[in-house]
Design an enzyme around this catalytic site. Structure first.
Site, PDB file in Angstrom:
ATOM      1  N   HIS A  11       0.779  -1.270  -0.205  1.00 40.40           N
ATOM      2  CA  HIS A  11       0.005  -0.169   0.249  1.00 40.40           C
ATOM      3  C   HIS A  11       1.357   1.183  -0.142  1.00 40.40           C
ATOM      4  O   HIS A  11       2.032   0.725   0.338  1.00 40.40           O
ATOM      5  CB  HIS A  11      -0.673  -0.106   0.997  1.00 40.40           C
ATOM      6  CG  HIS A  11      -0.307  -0.144   2.859  1.00 40.40           C
ATOM      7  ND1 HIS A  11       0.503   1.225   3.137  1.00 40.40           N
ATOM      8  CD2 HIS A  11       0.463  -1.192   3.418  1.00 40.40           C
ATOM      9  CE1 HIS A  11       1.204   1.333   3.909  1.00 40.40           C
ATOM     10  NE2 HIS A  11       0.799  -0.656   4.447  1.00 40.40           N
ATOM     11  N   GLU A  89      -1.535  -6.961   7.663  1.00 37.79           N
ATOM     12  CA  GLU A  89      -0.252  -6.529   8.125  1.00 37.79           C
ATOM     13  C   GLU A  89       0.015  -7.316   9.069  1.00 37.79           C
ATOM     14  O   GLU A  89      -1.396  -7.737   9.882  1.00 37.79           O
ATOM     15  CB  GLU A  89      -0.642  -5.246   8.247  1.00 37.79           C
ATOM     16  CG  GLU A  89       1.058  -4.693   9.308  1.00 37.79           C
ATOM     17  CD  GLU A  89       2.057  -4.894   8.635  1.00 37.79           C
ATOM     18  OE1 GLU A  89       2.388  -6.081   7.935  1.00 37.79           O
ATOM     19  OE2 GLU A  89       3.148  -4.043   7.850  1.00 37.79           O
TER      20      GLU A  89
END
Length: 250
Positions: A11, A89
């Site tokens: 990202h 994550e």
């Protein structure tokens, strides 16, 4: 020889990347720079002639919005997307929300490097009554208590990423579909370690820059042939170095 390509994108810069805070499963959005990085990644992929049949991302909006921007630049906003918590994550436990440099000043650079990059090292755990515990978040309502982390090491992140790769993503690629994955620094490091059969020492030094397409090429048996970033090599190296330096005391 038939070559299959896979594109990975970490990202773009998030608000907490910008503030140098541990983020983990906290759902923070992209910064203005992060949106620009995602759009630039999409433009680069378009210039290089890439298009896709299917996309995967996490359930965190910094990855989802990165994917949206990439696909928009490719004029593929219609592409089918599967979102999975298994691409989230790594969970940073009680460190989530803390400033990385301030944490390094308190505990030392080496301890923070181990928390950030150590293979089997877990940050301090959350408690279940902490508002940051994922059991309080409706997007994880269908997960068992065993699946909900209080903290994670990279090794534990691998334990959820790699089965998802082998059971879900790889079969789609083997069926001939072109795949892009927009995810996170550590979920992508987990996949890179597995694909490249990296040692624990090697993965410790791997830093994936934000918003830069990482391409894998596979042979007909889906063994990795090579991986490379798209874009300016010097700029990419500088971005990777900046990621490495986030956990150091000023």
């Amino acid at each position: 020889m038939a070559v299959t390509k896979l594109v990975l994108v970490r990202h773009g810069e998030s608000q907490w990347n910008k503030e140098n805070r541990f983020t983990g499963w906290y759902d923070v959005d992209l910064s203005e720079k992060g949106v620009s990085e995602a759009k630039a990644a999409g433009k680069l992929l378009k210039e290089e002639g890439y298009s896709f049949d299917f996309a995967y991302t996490s359930v965190l909006k910094r990855a989802i919005h990165t994917l949206w921007n990439v696909l928009d630049e490719l004029d593929q906003a219609w592409l089918p997307v599967e979102k999975s918590w298994k691409l989230n994550e790594r969970h940073y436990g009680a460190l989530q929300g803390l400033n990385k440099a301030e944490t390094a000043e308190k505990y030392g650079d080496e301890q923070v490097k181990q928390w950030r990059r150590g293979f089997a090292v877990t940050p301090p755990e959350l408690t279940k009554d902490d508002e940051r515990y994922p059991g309080h978040d409706p997007r994880y309502a269908k997960l068992s208590e065993k699946e909900l982390p209080l903290t994670e090491s990279l090794a534990l992140t691998i334990d959820r990423v790699i089965p998802y790769w082998n059971e879900t993503i790889l079969p789609r690629m083997k069926s001939g579909e072109r795949v892009i994955i927009a995810a996170h620094g550590n979920s992508l490091r987990a996949l890179v370690k597995y694909l490249d059969n990296m040692s624990e020492e090697e993965i410790l030094e791997l830093n994936i820059p934000t918003g830069v397409p990482l391409v894998y090429e596979f042979d007909e048996n889906f063994k990795p042939l090579k991986r490379y970033y798209l874009g300016n090599a010097d700029e990419i190296a500088a971005k990777a170095a900046a990621v490495a330096n986030q956990g150091k005391a000023k």
